[in-house]
Design an enzyme around this catalytic site. Sequence first.
Site, PDB file in Angstrom:
ATOM      1  N   ARG A  56      41.900  31.166  59.388  1.00 17.86           N
ATOM      2  CA  ARG A  56      43.204  30.655  58.960  1.00 17.86           C
ATOM      3  C   ARG A  56      43.987  31.671  58.129  1.00 17.86           C
ATOM      4  O   ARG A  56      45.211  31.631  58.068  1.00 17.86           O
ATOM      5  CB  ARG A  56      43.018  29.363  58.165  1.00 17.86           C
ATOM      6  N   TYR A 109      70.521  27.179  58.178  1.00 13.32           N
ATOM      7  CA  TYR A 109      69.785  26.429  59.207  1.00 13.32           C
ATOM      8  C   TYR A 109      69.517  25.008  58.695  1.00 13.32           C
ATOM      9  O   TYR A 109      68.938  24.813  57.625  1.00 13.32           O
ATOM     10  CB  TYR A 109      68.487  27.182  59.463  1.00 13.32           C
ATOM     11  N   ASP A 181      67.314  34.212  55.052  1.00 13.57           N
ATOM     12  CA  ASP A 181      66.964  34.046  56.456  1.00 13.57           C
ATOM     13  C   ASP A 181      67.619  35.204  57.215  1.00 13.57           C
ATOM     14  O   ASP A 181      68.838  35.260  57.357  1.00 13.57           O
ATOM     15  CB  ASP A 181      67.477  32.695  56.978  1.00 13.57           C
ATOM     16  N   LYS A 206      62.527  33.936  67.788  1.00 20.08           N
ATOM     17  CA  LYS A 206      63.751  34.444  68.402  1.00 20.08           C
ATOM     18  C   LYS A 206      63.559  35.860  68.947  1.00 20.08           C
ATOM     19  O   LYS A 206      62.916  36.057  69.966  1.00 20.08           O
ATOM     20  CB  LYS A 206      64.884  34.399  67.387  1.00 20.08           C
TER      21      LYS A 206
END
Length: 389
Positions: A56, A109, A181, A206
């Site tokens: 993890r 966003y 961002d 993206k």
Amino acid sequence: MKEDTIITTAGRDPEANFGIVNPPVYHASTITHATVAAMREARERRFEPRVYTYGRHGTPTHSALEEAVAAVEGGERAVCLGSGLAAINAAILAFVETGDHILMADNVYSPARRFCDSFLGRFGVETSYFDPAIGGGIADLITERTRIVYVESPGSLTFEMTDIPAVAAPAHEAGAVVVMDNTWAAGVLFKPFEHGVDVSVQAATKYIVGHSDVMMGTVTTSEALWPKVRQSAADLGANCGPDDVYLALRGLRTLGVRLRQHHENGLILARWLGDRPEVDRVLHPALPDDPGHALWKRDFTGACGLFGVVLRPAPEAAVAAMLDGMELFSMGASWGGFESLILPTNPAAIRTATTWDRGPTIRIHAGLEDTGDLIADLERGFERLNAAR
């Protein structure tokens, strides 16, 4: 090294992998240790580069991508998570606790807003919103409880530019962290750490991945802030699988050439749309008449393929008729892949500090298709819109 060289080489070490060009995919959950002392040492150093304690927390596959993303963005350390939103959440949670205050640009966003308003709000963290064009005026909004100033430039629906250095200066004076961002710039077109940003987040879904087949986010930061960011990411448990990391690494290697084509195609479409009688305004900071053009030209080295269009007043059914018949432009909420996308948007629904009262808006992602074919598709769409009026 120049940009394209960094994109091509960062995070790779063929000599450590028998000369193999690409890092191998390590599938791992349990990671064993020979002795109690070795296990204890590894756990104490678990967030240091290339120290592994549990799947993890990452594998050598993850390290390759994280080192590459940090190098591209100009930061010192990075971590990859299971989505762009997970990256946003981890970055914010690293720096706030009950009673703290966040200042967030009004054009960010919308899931980031929702996380702050609905999730953090339940635990006593207050979020206020500001005009993205505020610049140094943000100093008047910062309080003694403000821990984060969060920006997105340009905003991914309305594409306003924010003067990041002007916002960062008073934020730093007050001891606040500037989180940005940086997805629109893909970490390439804008260098956040050269302009006052402390923590940069991206939806690697993206442009880094670039092929619309992986969900992933990244957080890049300085060495000084790294422990808080890495612990926050670990506490969320929103890790990503090594196969997805491998695909992101593959996408990253062509990021420079893809972005240049997205830039070119986007501007060709934006200029063509600006001359259409059905269009009121094109929202693209690389256009000379855009209100944010001066900031874009000062701070950015290029544009991606994402921009907005404000149509002249038209019935909702007419806009739907335009979009429903597209052949090359698919309707989808993401962007950054090789394919062109188109999407009706409603910025007014999420604005609180500023007013958005312009006509019907659509968002376009210019993919890698031939622009002549894309223009023909849009032209047929306008024919349907006009017929439906």
